[in-house]
Design a protein around this motif. Structure first.
Motif, PDB file in Angstrom:
ATOM      1  N   CYS A 191       0.832  -1.209   0.000  1.00  0.00           N
ATOM      2  CA  CYS A 191       0.000   0.000   0.000  1.00  0.00           C
ATOM      3  C   CYS A 191       0.862   1.252   0.000  1.00  0.00           C
ATOM      4  CB  CYS A 191      -0.921   0.011   1.212  1.00  0.00           C
ATOM      5  SG  CYS A 191      -1.970  -1.449   1.345  1.00  0.00           S
ATOM      6  N   GLY A 192       0.372   2.281  -0.707  1.00  0.00           N
ATOM      7  CA  GLY A 192       1.079   3.553  -0.755  1.00  0.00           C
ATOM      8  C   GLY A 192       0.181   4.634  -1.319  1.00  0.00           C
ATOM      9  N   SER A 193       0.782   5.719  -1.755  1.00  0.00           N
ATOM     10  CA  SER A 193       0.030   6.821  -2.347  1.00  0.00           C
ATOM     11  C   SER A 193       0.705   7.252  -3.637  1.00  0.00           C
ATOM     12  CB  SER A 193      -0.064   8.006  -1.378  1.00  0.00           C
ATOM     13  OG  SER A 193       1.229   8.488  -1.042  1.00  0.00           O
ATOM     14  N   SER A 194      -0.063   7.927  -4.461  1.00  0.00           N
ATOM     15  CA  SER A 194       0.455   8.378  -5.746  1.00  0.00           C
ATOM     16  C   SER A 194       1.546   9.411  -5.545  1.00  0.00           C
ATOM     17  CB  SER A 194      -0.691   8.968  -6.580  1.00  0.00           C
ATOM     18  OG  SER A 194      -0.191   9.572  -7.746  1.00  0.00           O
ATOM     19  N   ALA A 195       2.559   9.360  -6.391  1.00  0.00           N
ATOM     20  CA  ALA A 195       3.670  10.307  -6.280  1.00  0.00           C
ATOM     21  C   ALA A 195       3.227  11.734  -6.547  1.00  0.00           C
ATOM     22  CB  ALA A 195       4.785   9.914  -7.245  1.00  0.00           C
ATOM     23  N   ASP A 196       2.192  11.917  -7.366  1.00  0.00           N
ATOM     24  CA  ASP A 196       1.727  13.268  -7.695  1.00  0.00           C
ATOM     25  C   ASP A 196       0.487  13.672  -6.903  1.00  0.00           C
ATOM     26  OD1 ASP A 196       0.029  11.506  -8.857  1.00  0.00           O
ATOM     27  OD2 ASP A 196       0.028  12.412 -10.849  1.00  0.00           O
ATOM     28  N   ASN A 197      -0.064  12.752  -6.094  1.00  0.00           N
ATOM     29  CA  ASN A 197      -1.222  13.062  -5.260  1.00  0.00           C
ATOM     30  C   ASN A 197      -1.139  12.209  -4.001  1.00  0.00           C
ATOM     31  OD1 ASN A 197      -3.662  13.498  -4.024  1.00  0.00           O
ATOM     32  ND2 ASN A 197      -4.898  13.217  -5.863  1.00  0.00           N
ATOM     33  N   LYS A 198      -0.615  12.810  -2.918  1.00  0.00           N
ATOM     34  CA  LYS A 198      -0.334  12.040  -1.703  1.00  0.00           C
ATOM     35  C   LYS A 198      -1.589  11.575  -0.978  1.00  0.00           C
ATOM     36  CE  LYS A 198       4.059  12.521  -2.286  1.00  0.00           C
ATOM     37  NZ  LYS A 198       4.038  13.349  -3.493  1.00  0.00           N
ATOM     38  N   MET A 199      -2.779  11.993  -1.450  1.00  0.00           N
ATOM     39  CA  MET A 199      -4.018  11.549  -0.832  1.00  0.00           C
ATOM     40  C   MET A 199      -4.706  10.461  -1.653  1.00  0.00           C
ATOM     41  SD  MET A 199      -4.082  13.161   1.954  1.00  0.00           S
ATOM     42  CE  MET A 199      -5.725  12.756   2.526  1.00  0.00           C
ATOM     43  N   ARG A 200      -4.139  10.105  -2.810  1.00  0.00           N
ATOM     44  CA  ARG A 200      -4.747   9.091  -3.663  1.00  0.00           C
ATOM     45  C   ARG A 200      -4.060   7.748  -3.450  1.00  0.00           C
ATOM     46  NH1 ARG A 200      -4.560  10.817  -9.520  1.00  0.00           N
ATOM     47  NH2 ARG A 200      -2.497   9.824  -9.546  1.00  0.00           N
ATOM     48  N   PHE A 201      -4.857   6.741  -3.132  1.00  0.00           N
ATOM     49  CA  PHE A 201      -4.300   5.413  -2.845  1.00  0.00           C
ATOM     50  C   PHE A 201      -3.665   4.806  -4.089  1.00  0.00           C
ATOM     51  CE2 PHE A 201      -4.507   0.806  -2.680  1.00  0.00           C
ATOM     52  CZ  PHE A 201      -3.937   0.545  -1.444  1.00  0.00           C
ATOM     53  N   THR A 202      -2.558   4.096  -3.858  1.00  0.00           N
ATOM     54  CA  THR A 202      -1.858   3.388  -4.935  1.00  0.00           C
ATOM     55  C   THR A 202      -1.408   2.036  -4.411  1.00  0.00           C
ATOM     56  OG1 THR A 202      -1.069   5.411  -6.006  1.00  0.00           O
ATOM     57  CG2 THR A 202       0.167   3.409  -6.433  1.00  0.00           C
ATOM     58  N   CYS A 203      -1.567   1.023  -5.232  1.00  0.00           N
ATOM     59  CA  CYS A 203      -1.095  -0.318  -4.898  1.00  0.00           C
ATOM     60  C   CYS A 203       0.167  -0.606  -5.705  1.00  0.00           C
ATOM     61  CB  CYS A 203      -2.176  -1.357  -5.202  1.00  0.00           C
ATOM     62  SG  CYS A 203      -1.753  -3.050  -4.693  1.00  0.00           S
ATOM     63  N   TYR A 204       1.295  -0.715  -5.015  1.00  0.00           N
ATOM     64  CA  TYR A 204       2.563  -1.001  -5.679  1.00  0.00           C
ATOM     65  C   TYR A 204       2.752  -2.516  -5.776  1.00  0.00           C
ATOM     66  CZ  TYR A 204       3.673   3.917  -5.045  1.00  0.00           C
ATOM     67  OH  TYR A 204       3.643   5.285  -5.084  1.00  0.00           O
ATOM     68  N   CYS A 205       2.934  -2.989  -6.997  1.00  0.00           N
ATOM     69  CA  CYS A 205       3.090  -4.421  -7.252  1.00  0.00           C
ATOM     70  C   CYS A 205       4.443  -4.672  -7.916  1.00  0.00           C
ATOM     71  CB  CYS A 205       1.965  -4.925  -8.148  1.00  0.00           C
ATOM     72  SG  CYS A 205       0.309  -4.540  -7.515  1.00  0.00           S
ATOM     73  N   GLN A 206       4.835  -5.914  -7.975  1.00  0.00           N
ATOM     74  CA  GLN A 206       6.121  -6.246  -8.571  1.00  0.00           C
ATOM     75  C   GLN A 206       6.174  -5.856 -10.044  1.00  0.00           C
ATOM     76  OE1 GLN A 206       8.098  -9.986  -7.422  1.00  0.00           O
ATOM     77  NE2 GLN A 206       6.323 -10.399  -6.120  1.00  0.00           N
ATOM     78  N   ASP A 207       5.038  -5.897 -10.712  1.00  0.00           N
ATOM     79  CA  ASP A 207       5.024  -5.607 -12.141  1.00  0.00           C
ATOM     80  C   ASP A 207       4.842  -4.124 -12.433  1.00  0.00           C
ATOM     81  OD1 ASP A 207       2.113  -5.718 -11.398  1.00  0.00           O
ATOM     82  OD2 ASP A 207       1.930  -5.249 -13.531  1.00  0.00           O
ATOM     83  N   GLY A 208       4.417  -3.346 -11.428  1.00  0.00           N
ATOM     84  CA  GLY A 208       4.183  -1.921 -11.665  1.00  0.00           C
ATOM     85  C   GLY A 208       3.213  -1.344 -10.658  1.00  0.00           C
ATOM     86  N   THR A 209       2.592  -0.230 -11.013  1.00  0.00           N
ATOM     87  CA  THR A 209       1.692   0.489 -10.131  1.00  0.00           C
ATOM     88  C   THR A 209       0.247   0.310 -10.579  1.00  0.00           C
ATOM     89  OG1 THR A 209       3.399   2.136  -9.658  1.00  0.00           O
ATOM     90  CG2 THR A 209       1.126   2.779  -9.222  1.00  0.00           C
ATOM     91  N   HIS A 210      -0.648   0.059  -9.605  1.00  0.00           N
ATOM     92  CA  HIS A 210      -2.054  -0.156  -9.906  1.00  0.00           C
ATOM     93  C   HIS A 210      -2.917   0.646  -8.936  1.00  0.00           C
ATOM     94  CE1 HIS A 210      -1.146  -3.454 -12.740  1.00  0.00           C
ATOM     95  NE2 HIS A 210      -0.144  -3.702 -11.909  1.00  0.00           N
ATOM     96  N   THR A 211      -4.161   0.867  -9.303  1.00  0.00           N
ATOM     97  CA  THR A 211      -5.033   1.716  -8.498  1.00  0.00           C
ATOM     98  C   THR A 211      -5.547   1.034  -7.242  1.00  0.00           C
ATOM     99  OG1 THR A 211      -6.937   1.024  -9.834  1.00  0.00           O
ATOM    100  CG2 THR A 211      -5.790   3.048 -10.495  1.00  0.00           C
ATOM    101  N   ALA A 212      -5.763  -0.284  -7.262  1.00  0.00           N
ATOM    102  CA  ALA A 212      -6.372  -0.947  -6.110  1.00  0.00           C
ATOM    103  C   ALA A 212      -5.721  -2.281  -5.752  1.00  0.00           C
ATOM    104  CB  ALA A 212      -7.863  -1.157  -6.353  1.00  0.00           C
TER     105      ALA A 212
END
Length: 307
Positions: free
Chosen positions: A248-269
């Motif tokens: 779990c994390g947040s978007s680099a350009d929007n610290k309030m938007r959730f981001t799911c960091y995966c081994q293959d890349g970045t996903h929204t959920a």
């Protein structure tokens, strides 16, 4: 002889699989995934804390805005949460983090004005106006109550309030001036300002305030114990992300938007379904060791199947 399948048929089959089976192309390791997974926050008695917290070696995109922690080096090291809530509706404040409970999603905090096991003078209480209010994603837990302290009271008149004003002492040699009083109930505090011109409000634990009323503890003990805060973030989405193998994390350009960091890349959920993954390796073609784009790979696959 086996009849050859038309190239267009192969191409159509591959496209159908790609768009209907949620197969994706692995882009390799994600640096953000690795950083967030391998760098929980630790300082003093706070160890291995993850989302939504960040700080130190843990970048902000691994947490959420408002949950930044710093480590004040000392004996022992002291974790501090930065810019949380508001003081008098104006500036945010920092607080010492005594503990974090990731099961109940609560934090035990002590205002920087106080530190654990130290004496507190009336002068410091008066000089620091610390009426604290909190805004989302933070709120006081049900275990917290406001303690109203009044100073410079007219001692000859306090008896007119039927004992609702209670006398407590600060930890200093001379307590004959600026003696504080506290009120048992907030509704009793209304007209007391006429008798006591200086008022300060501190969030404290109800249990400690009860002990103060009984005379079992002193004022410093109550303030040093701090207060408890409950925090709320997108826990359900984070659980979904973690269950899919993500961090779990947040978007680099929007610290309030959730981001799911995966081994293959970045996903929204959440990360893509592992069972439907195709990992396309780089092709060594003549002098170049670069991964080629998907359309070209499909053309190569069609050519090989035809052969």
């Amino acid at each position: 002889m086996t009849p050859k399948v038309d190239t267009l048929q192969y191409f159509s089959i591959i496209l159908f699989i790609l768009f209907n089976s949620r197969i994706y192309v692995s882009a390799g390791n994600n640096a953000n995934y690795t950083v967030c997974k391998n760098n929980p926050f630790s300082c003093g008695n706070i160890t291995n804390v993850g989302y939504p917290f960040w700080g130190g070696n843990r970048p902000q995109f691994c947490g959420r805005r408002g949950f930044g922690l710093t480590c004040q080096n000392g004996q022992p090291d002291v974790p501090v949460i930065n810019r949380m809530g508001t003081t008098n509706g104006a500036e945010s404040f920092n607080a010492i983090v005594v503990s974090i409970n990731t099961t109940s999603n609560t934090m035990s905090l002590v205002q920087n004005l106080f530190s654990q096991n130290t004496s507190i003078s009336c002068e410091n209480l008066i000089r620091n106006e610390t009426k604290i209010t909190l805004s989302q994603p933070f709120k006081f837990s049900p275990l917290v109550a406001n303690m109203n302290l009044f100073f410079d009271c007219n001692n000859t008149s306090t008896t007119n309030y039927g004992g609702r004003l209670k006398f407590v002492t600060c930890d200093e040699a001379n307590t004959t001036i600026n003696l504080p009083y506290y009120v048992d109930k907030p509704e009793n505090a209304g007209n007391i300002s006429k008798l006591c011109p200086i008022k300060r409000v501190f969030p404290v634990l109800k249990s400690e305030l009860d002990e103060l009323k009984k005379g079992n503890v002193n004022l410093s003990r109550v303030l040093n114990k701090g207060f408890e805060v409950k925090y709320t973030v997108d826990f359900n989405t984070c659980t979904t992300c973690q269950n899919s193998g993500g961090v779990c994390g947040s978007s680099a350009d929007n610290k309030m938007r959730f981001t799911c960091y995966c081994q293959d890349g970045t996903h929204t959920a959440h990360c893509p379904i592992p069972g439907a993954q195709i990992s396309v390796k780089c092709l060594n073609i003549i002098f170049c060791e670069l991964c080629v784009d998907l359309p070209f790979q499909m053309m190569i696959l069609v050519f090989l199947l035809q052969g």
